[in-house]
Design a protein around this motif. Sequence first.
Motif, mmCIF file in Angstrom:
data_model
loop_
_atom_site.group_PDB
_atom_site.id
_atom_site.type_symbol
_atom_site.label_atom_id
_atom_site.label_comp_id
_atom_site.label_asym_id
_atom_site.label_seq_id
_atom_site.Cartn_x
_atom_site.Cartn_y
_atom_site.Cartn_z
ATOM 1 N N ILE A 41 0.886 -0.931 0.333
ATOM 2 C CA ILE A 41 -0.248 0.086 0.164
ATOM 3 C C ILE A 41 0.589 1.085 -0.109
ATOM 4 N N ASP A 42 1.331 1.849 -0.956
ATOM 5 C CA ASP A 42 1.653 3.452 -0.655
ATOM 6 C C ASP A 42 3.036 2.334 -1.449
ATOM 7 N N SER A 43 3.800 3.845 -1.933
ATOM 8 C CA SER A 43 5.577 3.654 -2.227
ATOM 9 C C SER A 43 6.295 4.085 -1.970
ATOM 10 N N GLY A 44 5.819 5.073 -1.055
ATOM 11 C CA GLY A 44 7.236 5.813 -0.480
ATOM 12 C C GLY A 44 7.475 7.348 -2.073
ATOM 13 N N ALA A 45 7.911 8.073 -1.397
ATOM 14 C CA ALA A 45 8.882 9.279 -2.175
ATOM 15 C C ALA A 45 9.817 9.366 -3.851
ATOM 16 N N GLY A 46 10.251 7.373 -3.201
ATOM 17 C CA GLY A 46 10.957 6.874 -4.865
ATOM 18 C C GLY A 46 12.219 7.769 -3.995
ATOM 19 N N VAL A 47 12.575 8.203 -3.673
ATOM 20 C CA VAL A 47 14.631 8.656 -3.196
ATOM 21 C C VAL A 47 14.889 7.162 -2.419
ATOM 22 N N ASN A 48 14.383 6.971 -1.663
ATOM 23 C CA ASN A 48 15.455 5.302 -0.882
ATOM 24 C C ASN A 48 14.290 3.748 -1.256
ATOM 25 N N CYS A 74 -2.097 10.568 -5.877
ATOM 26 C CA CYS A 74 -1.208 10.748 -6.155
ATOM 27 C C CYS A 74 -0.282 11.253 -6.143
ATOM 28 N N HIS A 75 -0.076 11.827 -4.892
ATOM 29 C CA HIS A 75 1.283 12.489 -4.232
ATOM 30 C C HIS A 75 2.411 11.838 -3.815
ATOM 31 N N ILE A 76 3.828 12.097 -4.285
ATOM 32 C CA ILE A 76 4.599 11.889 -4.514
ATOM 33 C C ILE A 76 5.316 11.252 -3.410
ATOM 34 N N ASP A 77 4.689 11.268 -2.564
ATOM 35 C CA ASP A 77 5.703 10.992 -1.476
ATOM 36 C C ASP A 77 4.354 9.602 -0.612
ATOM 37 N N HIS A 78 3.601 9.461 -1.902
ATOM 38 C CA HIS A 78 3.326 7.636 -2.251
ATOM 39 C C HIS A 78 3.403 6.543 -2.681
ATOM 40 N N GLY A 106 3.006 12.224 -14.616
ATOM 41 C CA GLY A 106 4.210 12.947 -13.984
ATOM 42 C C GLY A 106 3.645 14.795 -13.926
ATOM 43 N N ASP A 107 2.881 15.080 -13.256
ATOM 44 C CA ASP A 107 2.331 16.485 -13.418
ATOM 45 C C ASP A 107 3.082 16.562 -12.420
ATOM 46 N N PRO A 108 3.727 17.849 -11.961
ATOM 47 C CA PRO A 108 4.675 18.369 -11.014
ATOM 48 C C PRO A 108 3.338 19.452 -9.608
ATOM 49 N N VAL A 109 2.494 18.940 -10.405
ATOM 50 C CA VAL A 109 1.577 20.417 -8.741
ATOM 51 C C VAL A 109 0.762 18.837 -8.556
ATOM 52 N N ARG A 110 0.075 18.523 -8.959
ATOM 53 C CA ARG A 110 -1.133 17.703 -8.592
ATOM 54 C C ARG A 110 -0.328 15.946 -8.092
ATOM 55 N N TYR A 116 7.687 18.944 -2.304
ATOM 56 C CA TYR A 116 8.965 18.316 -2.479
ATOM 57 C C TYR A 116 10.449 18.448 -3.160
ATOM 58 N N GLY A 117 10.369 19.104 -4.132
ATOM 59 C CA GLY A 117 10.956 19.336 -5.123
ATOM 60 C C GLY A 117 11.952 18.093 -5.528
ATOM 61 N N LEU A 118 10.691 16.893 -6.284
ATOM 62 C CA LEU A 118 11.737 15.753 -6.439
ATOM 63 C C LEU A 118 10.493 16.110 -7.758
ATOM 64 N N ARG A 119 11.546 15.211 -9.015
ATOM 65 C CA ARG A 119 10.624 15.044 -9.902
ATOM 66 C C ARG A 119 10.141 13.111 -10.072
ATOM 67 N N LEU A 120 9.480 12.625 -10.627
ATOM 68 C CA LEU A 120 8.506 12.112 -10.509
ATOM 69 C C LEU A 120 8.766 11.307 -11.961
#
Length: 231
Positions: A41-48, A74-78, A106-110, A116-120
């Motif tokens: 359930i969810d996958s984190g922000a994609g950093v680690n 849809c939030h990047i932290d998920h 990869g909508d940077p706003v939505r 977060y200053g991250l790229r999806l």
Amino acid sequence: MFRSSFPEKVTDGVYLVGSSDLTDHRDCSVYLVDAEDLILIDSGAGVNTAQIARNIELLGLDPAHLSTLILTHCHIDHVGGAAYFKERFGVKIVMHALDAGAVEHGDPVRTGASWYGLRLSPPSVDVKLTEAEEALSFRDGTRLACLHTPGHTPGSLSVYGDRGEERVLFGQDIHGPFLPEFGADLSAWRRSMEALLGLEADILCEGHFGVYRTKARVREYIEGYLEQYGV
Ligand SMILES: [Zn+2]
Ligand SMILES: [Zn+2]
């Protein structure tokens, strides 16, 4: 300083494998359900993200058995780690249709990526849910129901299932925030929270604030937010 990063058992077959403490400060809480095949359930922000996979191994489970990744919104932290899990383990990505476009494009706003200053890395979404509630069934008979609970975003999902006598609710960002740029809708959210109260869950796995137990405390948690937003 040594910081424990061992994944945590929530209840039989349910584990916390990623979080702001466990994996990266930007990560949401990432939960694993062991139903012979493994469900995230969810996958984190994609950093680690690799650490989330290692945490699954630390539990004695094989991430190669991951079959499904349910994205609650849809939030990047998920959703930031979704492409990694899909490329590496071939998971099927499931989310609500109303939030899927923001992720696939990869909508940077939505997705909150610019905040977060991250790229999806945008994954394709395999299953786009459109119903008020849809159940997914897994190998050992486990059923996880995906309930459309708009409010925080238009396509927010809450996921619930029964483990033995206990009902576990993966509520993720039911606490908000409610921002216009995310398409938030407070009156839809109130209806969503009423639906969650009706589930009478024993355990709430929250998106950022941890795990709440006992039916009474789960109810109190949700009602506390309803009071706070006064809608
Ligand atoms: Zn969110
Ligand atoms: Zn979040």
